[in-house]
Design an enzyme around this catalytic site. Structure first.
Site, PDB file in Angstrom:
ATOM      1  N   HIS A 128      -9.330-108.731 -78.990  1.00 10.18           N
ATOM      2  CA  HIS A 128      -9.573-107.312 -78.671  1.00 10.18           C
ATOM      3  C   HIS A 128      -9.353-106.443 -79.916  1.00 10.18           C
ATOM      4  O   HIS A 128      -9.253-105.221 -79.810  1.00 10.18           O
ATOM      5  CB  HIS A 128      -8.597-106.834 -77.584  1.00 10.18           C
ATOM      6  CG  HIS A 128      -8.881-107.383 -76.217  1.00 10.18           C
ATOM      7  ND1 HIS A 128     -10.143-107.513 -75.721  1.00 10.18           N
ATOM      8  CD2 HIS A 128      -8.047-107.815 -75.228  1.00 10.18           C
ATOM      9  CE1 HIS A 128     -10.090-108.022 -74.491  1.00 10.18           C
ATOM     10  NE2 HIS A 128      -8.826-108.210 -74.176  1.00 10.18           N
ATOM     11  N   SER A 132     -10.655 -99.535 -64.947  1.00  6.11           N
ATOM     12  CA  SER A 132     -10.235-100.935 -64.914  1.00  6.11           C
ATOM     13  C   SER A 132      -8.913-101.126 -65.674  1.00  6.11           C
ATOM     14  O   SER A 132      -8.016-101.852 -65.233  1.00  6.11           O
ATOM     15  CB  SER A 132     -11.338-101.795 -65.538  1.00  6.11           C
ATOM     16  OG  SER A 132     -11.006-103.150 -65.494  1.00  6.11           O
ATOM     17  N   LYS A 166     -12.843-105.359 -58.851  1.00  2.51           N
ATOM     18  CA  LYS A 166     -14.072-104.970 -58.130  1.00  2.51           C
ATOM     19  C   LYS A 166     -15.327-105.563 -58.751  1.00  2.51           C
ATOM     20  O   LYS A 166     -16.270-105.884 -58.062  1.00  2.51           O
ATOM     21  CB  LYS A 166     -14.210-103.446 -58.105  1.00  2.51           C
ATOM     22  CG  LYS A 166     -13.241-102.775 -57.158  1.00  2.51           C
ATOM     23  CD  LYS A 166     -13.830-101.515 -56.582  1.00  2.51           C
ATOM     24  CE  LYS A 166     -12.925-100.954 -55.514  1.00  2.51           C
ATOM     25  NZ  LYS A 166     -13.168 -99.527 -55.297  1.00  2.51           N
ATOM     26  N   LYS A 174     -10.875-104.831 -70.960  1.00  2.00           N
ATOM     27  CA  LYS A 174     -11.496-104.538 -69.658  1.00  2.00           C
ATOM     28  C   LYS A 174     -13.016-104.414 -69.677  1.00  2.00           C
ATOM     29  O   LYS A 174     -13.609-103.856 -68.758  1.00  2.00           O
ATOM     30  CB  LYS A 174     -10.876-103.282 -68.995  1.00  2.00           C
ATOM     31  CG  LYS A 174      -9.389-103.236 -68.985  1.00  2.00           C
ATOM     32  CD  LYS A 174      -8.720-104.539 -68.688  1.00  2.00           C
ATOM     33  CE  LYS A 174      -8.916-105.024 -67.278  1.00  2.00           C
ATOM     34  NZ  LYS A 174      -8.364-106.421 -67.139  1.00  2.00           N
ATOM     35  N   PHE A 195     -18.913-113.139 -59.485  1.00  2.00           N
ATOM     36  CA  PHE A 195     -17.634-112.453 -59.287  1.00  2.00           C
ATOM     37  C   PHE A 195     -16.797-113.089 -58.174  1.00  2.00           C
ATOM     38  O   PHE A 195     -15.618-113.379 -58.356  1.00  2.00           O
ATOM     39  CB  PHE A 195     -17.871-110.971 -58.985  1.00  2.00           C
ATOM     40  CG  PHE A 195     -16.596-110.187 -58.805  1.00  2.00           C
ATOM     41  CD1 PHE A 195     -15.804-109.864 -59.901  1.00  2.00           C
ATOM     42  CD2 PHE A 195     -16.174-109.798 -57.552  1.00  2.00           C
ATOM     43  CE1 PHE A 195     -14.613-109.158 -59.737  1.00  2.00           C
ATOM     44  CE2 PHE A 195     -14.993-109.088 -57.372  1.00  2.00           C
ATOM     45  CZ  PHE A 195     -14.213-108.769 -58.474  1.00  2.00           C
TER      46      PHE A 195
HETATM   47  P1  A3P Z   1     -12.743-104.242 -62.740  1.00  2.00           P
HETATM   48  O1  A3P Z   1     -11.302-103.951 -62.943  1.00  2.00           O
HETATM   49  O2  A3P Z   1     -13.600-103.016 -62.834  1.00  2.00           O
HETATM   50  O3  A3P Z   1     -13.016-105.016 -61.504  1.00  2.00           O
HETATM   51  P2  A3P Z   1     -11.570-108.147 -69.091  1.00  2.00           P
HETATM   52  O4  A3P Z   1     -11.775-109.573 -68.722  1.00  2.00           O
HETATM   53  O5  A3P Z   1     -12.228-107.800 -70.391  1.00  2.00           O
HETATM   54  O6  A3P Z   1     -10.147-107.767 -69.013  1.00  2.00           O
HETATM   55  O7  A3P Z   1     -12.376-107.274 -68.008  1.00  2.00           O
HETATM   56  C1  A3P Z   1     -11.953-107.259 -66.676  1.00  2.00           C
HETATM   57  C2  A3P Z   1     -13.016-106.604 -65.833  1.00  2.00           C
HETATM   58  O8  A3P Z   1     -14.145-107.502 -65.716  1.00  2.00           O
HETATM   59  C3  A3P Z   1     -12.527-106.356 -64.399  1.00  2.00           C
HETATM   60  O9  A3P Z   1     -13.226-105.183 -63.960  1.00  2.00           O
HETATM   61  C4  A3P Z   1     -13.021-107.595 -63.697  1.00  2.00           C
HETATM   62  O10 A3P Z   1     -13.096-107.494 -62.298  1.00  2.00           O
HETATM   63  C5  A3P Z   1     -14.403-107.741 -64.335  1.00  2.00           C
HETATM   64  N1  A3P Z   1     -14.964-109.071 -64.130  1.00  2.00           N
HETATM   65  C6  A3P Z   1     -14.390-110.260 -64.368  1.00  2.00           C
HETATM   66  N2  A3P Z   1     -15.187-111.268 -63.982  1.00  2.00           N
HETATM   67  C7  A3P Z   1     -16.308-110.699 -63.492  1.00  2.00           C
HETATM   68  C8  A3P Z   1     -17.517-111.217 -62.912  1.00  2.00           C
HETATM   69  N3  A3P Z   1     -17.712-112.523 -62.763  1.00  2.00           N
HETATM   70  N4  A3P Z   1     -18.448-110.331 -62.512  1.00  2.00           N
HETATM   71  C9  A3P Z   1     -18.264-109.000 -62.647  1.00  2.00           C
HETATM   72  N5  A3P Z   1     -17.136-108.451 -63.177  1.00  2.00           N
HETATM   73  C10 A3P Z   1     -16.172-109.294 -63.593  1.00  2.00           C
END
Ligand code: A3P
Length: 301
Positions: free
Chosen positions: A115, A145, A264, A45, A237
Site C-alpha cells: 500500500h 470501506s 459489501k 480498501k 464476492f
Molecule cells: P467494502 O468494505 O466496501 O465491502 P482491500 O482488500 O484493498 O482492503 O479492499 C477491501 C474492499 O474490497 C472491501 O470493500 C471488500 O468487501 C471488497 N472486496 C473484497 N473482495 C471482493 C470481491 N470478491 N468482490 C467485490 N468486492 C470485494
C-alpha cells in the site's frame, strides 16, 4: 488482548503512518525485487485482497491446487511493508514480517502486495522492471470501506465517529497518507513505467471477465475458457466472503462481528453514509485536490 492499545498516526516523511508499516523500513527500502516479481499495489480498501486472490489463482491454481486450500492469502501474497507482533500471542509472541515472508517464498513468480505511496516504492521494483498492477477505487467508497475496516481492526488507529473520520480523510491524515496523492502519484507513474497496469475497482465489479482478460494480457497468461470460468466463480464476492483462506475471519486482530472484512463489495455504498452536506463539502475538496483531468473515477454504476 485487552491491554493492547491501538497505534497513533505519526508523520513519516510527509505521510501519515503507523509503526507496523515503518518499523522494518531499512529492509523495505533495500528490498531486492526479482525481474519476475509481480507487485500488487493500492491505497487501502481498493479491492487489493480481491486482486491478490485473482492473481494467485491465475498463476497457481492449476500447478499447485493445494496452495489456496492450505495457505492463507497473506502468506501467498505477503504485504511487503507489514511488520508487527500479533497482539495476544505468545510467549514468545508471534511476529509477521513482510520482507522476511516474501524472501522465504518458494514459488515463482512471487506475488507481493503493497500500500506504499509511489515515493516510498523500493527502487529495485523499477530497476528490475517488474510487472506492477495498481488498483484504485473511488474516494467516497474508499473512505466508507476504510472507516468500517478501522472499526474492526485493533491494528489501526481508533476511527472515531463517521463525520470526524470523513474530515480526517479530507485532511489526508490516514494510514498510508493522502488518498488523493496516492492515486495521482501512481497514475502518473504509468507514463514512465510501461510495466504498470492500472485497474479500477468499479470496472472489476462491472465486468470481472473483461478485466481478468486485460490482466491476463498484461501478465502474459492465457487460461482456458473453463479455467477462467472457474476462477471467476471462486473470486465472486459471496464465495470470498465465506472462504476462510481469504476473508480474514481467523485473524485475532480483526473482529468480524463489528464489521466483516468482506463487507459489501459494492459501488455506491457511500450514499448510505454521506449526508447531503458532507457530499457537497467532499466534492468541493475533491475538486481542489484532484487536478489531473485524465484520472476519472466512477462513483455509481
Ligand atoms: P467494502 O468494505 O466496501 O465491502 P482491500 O482488500 O484493498 O482492503 O479492499 C477491501 C474492499 O474490497 C472491501 O470493500 C471488500 O468487501 C471488497 N472486496 C473484497 N473482495 C471482493 C470481491 N470478491 N468482490 C467485490 N468486492 C470485494
Amino acid at each position: 488482548m485487552d491491554s493492547f492499545s491501538r497505534p497513533e498516526l505519526f508523520d513519516f516523511h510527509g505521510v501519515s503512518m503507523i509503526p507496523s508499516f515503518t518499523e522494518n523500513w531499512e529492509n523495505i527500502q533495500n528490498f531486492q525485487a526479482r525481474p519476475d516479481d509481480v507487485l500488487i499495489a493500492s491505497y487501502p480498501k481498493a479491492g487489493s485482497t480481491w486482486l491478490c486472490h485473482i492473481a494467485d489463482l491465475l498463476y497457481f491454481r492449476q500447478t499447485s491446487p493445494e496452495r489456496e486450500k492450505s495457505l492463507q492469502l497473506h502468506l501467498r501474497v505477503p504485504h511487503l511493508e507489514a511488520s508487527f507482533v500479533v497482539p495476544g500471542t505468545g510467549p514468545p509472541p508471534k511476529r509477521f514480517n513482510g520482507t522476511e515472508t516474501v524472501n522465504n517464498l518458494k514459488n515463482s513468480p512471487r506475488l507481493i502486495r503493497t500500500h506504499l505511496p509511489i515515493q516510498f516504492l523500493p527502487k529495485s521494483f523499477l530497476e528490475q522492471n517488474c510487472k506492477i498492477i495498481y488498483i484504485s477505487r473511488n474516494a467516497k467508497d474508499s473512505v466508507v470501506s476504510y472507516f468500517h475496516y478501522e472499526r474492526m481492526t485493533i491494528l489501526n488507529p481508533e476511527p472515531g465517529d463517521w463525520s470526524s473520520y470523513l474530515q480526517r480523510f479530507m485532511d489526508e491524515k490516514m494510514v498510508f497518507g493522502s488518498w488523493y496523492d496516492h492515486v495521482t502519484g501512481w497514475w502518473k507513474k504509468k507514463q514512465t513505467h510501461s510495466q504498470l497496469h492500472h485497474m479500477f475497482y468499479e470496472d472489476l465489479i462491472e465486468d470481472t471477465g473483461l478485466e481478468i482478460d486485460k490482466l491476463c494480457h498484461f501478465l502474459g497468461l492465457s487460461p482456458s475458457v473453463e479455467e477462467k470460468e472457474r476462477i471467476m466463480n471462486q473470486v465472486h464476492f459471496e464465495e470470498m466472503k465465506t472462504n476462510k483462506m481469504v476473508n480474514h475471519s481467523s485473524f485475532r486482530v480483526m473482529d468480524v462481528n463489528i464489521s466483516p472484512f468482506m463487507r459489501k463489495g459494492k459501488v455506491g455504498d457511500w450514499k448510505n453514509h454521506f449526508t447531503v452536506a458532507q457530499n457537497e463539502e467532499f466534492d468541493e475538496v475533491y475538486k481542489k485536490k484532484m487536478k489531473d483531468p485524465t484520472l476519472q473515477f466512477c462513483t455509481e454504476l
